[in-house]
Design a protein around this motif. Sequence first.
Motif, PDB file in Angstrom:
ATOM      1  N   PHE A 272     -38.983  38.126  36.163  1.00 23.26           N
ATOM      2  CA  PHE A 272     -39.246  36.398  35.944  1.00 23.26           C
ATOM      3  C   PHE A 272     -38.242  35.883  35.450  1.00 23.26           C
ATOM      4  O   PHE A 272     -38.041  36.285  34.324  1.00 23.26           O
ATOM      5  N   GLU A 273     -37.829  34.801  35.692  1.00 25.44           N
ATOM      6  CA  GLU A 273     -36.687  33.937  34.927  1.00 25.44           C
ATOM      7  C   GLU A 273     -37.117  32.392  35.026  1.00 25.44           C
ATOM      8  O   GLU A 273     -37.866  31.977  36.050  1.00 25.44           O
ATOM      9  N   ILE A 274     -36.843  31.607  33.923  1.00 21.29           N
ATOM     10  CA  ILE A 274     -36.799  30.370  33.901  1.00 21.29           C
ATOM     11  C   ILE A 274     -35.319  29.992  33.752  1.00 21.29           C
ATOM     12  O   ILE A 274     -34.644  30.339  32.529  1.00 21.29           O
ATOM     13  N   ARG A 275     -34.691  28.928  34.795  1.00 20.58           N
ATOM     14  CA  ARG A 275     -33.240  28.335  34.208  1.00 20.58           C
ATOM     15  C   ARG A 275     -33.088  26.896  34.485  1.00 20.58           C
ATOM     16  O   ARG A 275     -33.958  26.206  35.267  1.00 20.58           O
ATOM     17  N   HIS A 276     -32.252  26.628  33.564  1.00 15.74           N
ATOM     18  CA  HIS A 276     -31.866  25.103  33.605  1.00 15.74           C
ATOM     19  C   HIS A 276     -30.363  24.981  34.263  1.00 15.74           C
ATOM     20  O   HIS A 276     -29.565  25.755  33.259  1.00 15.74           O
ATOM     21  N   PHE A 277     -30.204  24.520  35.308  1.00 11.92           N
ATOM     22  CA  PHE A 277     -28.827  24.760  35.966  1.00 11.92           C
ATOM     23  C   PHE A 277     -28.591  26.346  36.089  1.00 11.92           C
ATOM     24  O   PHE A 277     -29.531  26.972  36.717  1.00 11.92           O
ATOM     25  N   SER A 278     -27.857  26.857  35.543  1.00  9.52           N
ATOM     26  CA  SER A 278     -27.613  28.461  35.628  1.00  9.52           C
ATOM     27  C   SER A 278     -27.844  29.162  34.287  1.00  9.52           C
ATOM     28  O   SER A 278     -27.721  30.234  33.988  1.00  9.52           O
ATOM     29  N   GLU A 279     -28.407  28.325  33.396  1.00  6.50           N
ATOM     30  CA  GLU A 279     -28.526  28.618  31.771  1.00  6.50           C
ATOM     31  C   GLU A 279     -30.188  29.228  31.862  1.00  6.50           C
ATOM     32  O   GLU A 279     -30.907  28.372  32.086  1.00  6.50           O
ATOM     33  N   PRO A 280     -30.273  30.735  31.532  1.00  8.12           N
ATOM     34  CA  PRO A 280     -31.762  31.360  31.634  1.00  8.12           C
ATOM     35  C   PRO A 280     -32.099  30.996  30.058  1.00  8.12           C
ATOM     36  O   PRO A 280     -31.350  30.811  29.239  1.00  8.12           O
TER      37      PRO A 280
ATOM     38  N   LYS B 132     -24.391  31.843  42.116  1.00  8.10           N
ATOM     39  CA  LYS B 132     -23.764  31.134  43.124  1.00  8.10           C
ATOM     40  C   LYS B 132     -25.081  30.533  44.149  1.00  8.10           C
ATOM     41  O   LYS B 132     -24.903  29.374  44.589  1.00  8.10           O
ATOM     42  N   ILE B 133     -26.090  31.218  44.149  1.00  2.25           N
ATOM     43  CA  ILE B 133     -27.177  30.488  44.956  1.00  2.25           C
ATOM     44  C   ILE B 133     -27.714  29.307  44.130  1.00  2.25           C
ATOM     45  O   ILE B 133     -28.309  28.376  44.648  1.00  2.25           O
ATOM     46  N   LEU B 134     -27.855  29.466  42.940  1.00  2.00           N
ATOM     47  CA  LEU B 134     -28.485  28.596  41.992  1.00  2.00           C
ATOM     48  C   LEU B 134     -27.375  27.065  42.110  1.00  2.00           C
ATOM     49  O   LEU B 134     -28.129  26.039  42.262  1.00  2.00           O
ATOM     50  N   ASP B 135     -26.193  27.403  42.306  1.00  2.00           N
ATOM     51  CA  ASP B 135     -25.214  26.468  42.128  1.00  2.00           C
ATOM     52  C   ASP B 135     -25.247  25.649  43.602  1.00  2.00           C
ATOM     53  O   ASP B 135     -25.071  24.463  43.493  1.00  2.00           O
ATOM     54  N   GLY B 136     -25.477  26.418  44.420  1.00  2.00           N
ATOM     55  CA  GLY B 136     -25.582  25.821  45.836  1.00  2.00           C
ATOM     56  C   GLY B 136     -27.019  25.028  46.102  1.00  2.00           C
ATOM     57  O   GLY B 136     -26.864  23.882  46.622  1.00  2.00           O
ATOM     58  N   ILE B 137     -27.952  25.433  45.539  1.00  2.00           N
ATOM     59  CA  ILE B 137     -29.243  24.781  45.424  1.00  2.00           C
ATOM     60  C   ILE B 137     -29.039  23.296  44.546  1.00  2.00           C
ATOM     61  O   ILE B 137     -29.392  22.341  45.180  1.00  2.00           O
ATOM     62  N   ARG B 138     -28.172  23.216  43.686  1.00  2.00           N
ATOM     63  CA  ARG B 138     -28.135  22.185  42.678  1.00  2.00           C
ATOM     64  C   ARG B 138     -27.217  21.291  43.473  1.00  2.00           C
ATOM     65  O   ARG B 138     -27.436  20.017  43.444  1.00  2.00           O
TER      66      ARG B 138
ATOM     67  N   TYR C 254     -34.414  22.499  36.876  1.00  2.00           N
ATOM     68  CA  TYR C 254     -35.072  23.541  36.394  1.00  2.00           C
ATOM     69  C   TYR C 254     -35.450  24.343  37.562  1.00  2.00           C
ATOM     70  O   TYR C 254     -35.870  23.770  38.461  1.00  2.00           O
ATOM     71  N   TYR C 255     -35.507  25.736  37.517  1.00  2.00           N
ATOM     72  CA  TYR C 255     -35.759  26.660  38.455  1.00  2.00           C
ATOM     73  C   TYR C 255     -36.737  27.885  37.961  1.00  2.00           C
ATOM     74  O   TYR C 255     -36.448  28.296  36.732  1.00  2.00           O
ATOM     75  N   SER C 256     -37.627  28.428  38.672  1.00  2.00           N
ATOM     76  CA  SER C 256     -38.195  29.439  38.201  1.00  2.00           C
ATOM     77  C   SER C 256     -37.954  30.466  39.300  1.00  2.00           C
ATOM     78  O   SER C 256     -38.062  30.263  40.527  1.00  2.00           O
TER      79      SER C 256
ATOM     80  N   LYS D 239     -37.134  41.412  47.001  1.00  2.59           N
ATOM     81  CA  LYS D 239     -37.649  40.144  47.577  1.00  2.59           C
ATOM     82  C   LYS D 239     -37.901  39.226  46.618  1.00  2.59           C
ATOM     83  O   LYS D 239     -38.460  39.292  45.354  1.00  2.59           O
ATOM     84  N   THR D 240     -37.339  38.075  46.666  1.00  3.70           N
ATOM     85  CA  THR D 240     -37.273  37.159  45.609  1.00  3.70           C
ATOM     86  C   THR D 240     -37.500  35.784  45.773  1.00  3.70           C
ATOM     87  O   THR D 240     -37.222  35.248  46.964  1.00  3.70           O
ATOM     88  N   LEU D 241     -38.112  34.825  45.197  1.00  2.38           N
ATOM     89  CA  LEU D 241     -38.218  33.141  45.435  1.00  2.38           C
ATOM     90  C   LEU D 241     -37.765  32.653  44.104  1.00  2.38           C
ATOM     91  O   LEU D 241     -37.506  33.174  42.930  1.00  2.38           O
ATOM     92  N   ILE D 242     -37.164  31.604  44.693  1.00  3.23           N
ATOM     93  CA  ILE D 242     -36.579  30.562  43.732  1.00  3.23           C
ATOM     94  C   ILE D 242     -37.130  29.221  43.866  1.00  3.23           C
ATOM     95  O   ILE D 242     -37.020  28.803  45.132  1.00  3.23           O
TER      96      ILE D 242
END
Length: 215
Positions: A195-203, A38-44, A155-157, A145-148
């Motif tokens: 640690f994650e790398i995502r494109h849209f919401s896909e890891p 949901k957070i990533l969708d909002g950012i997008r 693309y997100y890390s 504690k998290t950073l995006i």
Amino acid sequence: LQVKKQKLAGRLEKLKLLAEKISKQEKNLLAEQNLKNKILDGIRRNKLFAMNKINLLREQSLQYNIEDAGIFDMLFRPSFADQKGQLSKPLEGSVVRRFGIEKSAQHPYSLNHKGIFISAKSNQNIKSIFEGTVSFAGTLPGFGKTLIIDHGDHYYSIYSHANELMVQVGEDVSLSQVIATVGYSPRDNKDGLYFEIRHFSEPYDPQQWMKGFSL
């Protein structure tokens, strides 16, 4: 026979409790992942809105023959996708939990990891793997504690279980900039970085994107 029945009944009860525990853990993991999605969708959505405004301003500047002096070009970052296999590591450490499906030796269930866990020393510096803009800086249930960081082109890390966050939402970060320090992961029972790398919401598997990590 009575003794054997009692032993079997005891084992059955333990298995039921274990199954309930695993089921609860899977529900918690699913809820945590849904929150992150949901957070990533909002950012997008916010980014798409901003990009549309930028493109509109650029069209208007061309229409009125306004010289932008390359300002609009600076708003479009280098392609993150072109860096696959060449990205810098977020920190030095050992990968102790890998991306993908993991079969536990303790129970018959499998868990699907969306990222990797890198074991490292407490308070060790965590660095950005690529330039970008901080889209989220705060605490997520189950991830601490998290950073995006938004690297462009959706693309997100994602950097979790930090002890201290060194940047804020909206701040631009450069390649290898120190953005946080290593904290403790209750799930892994050790210090390190999830640690994650995502494109849209896909890891994606981070180890396939970074140099210096063996697969």
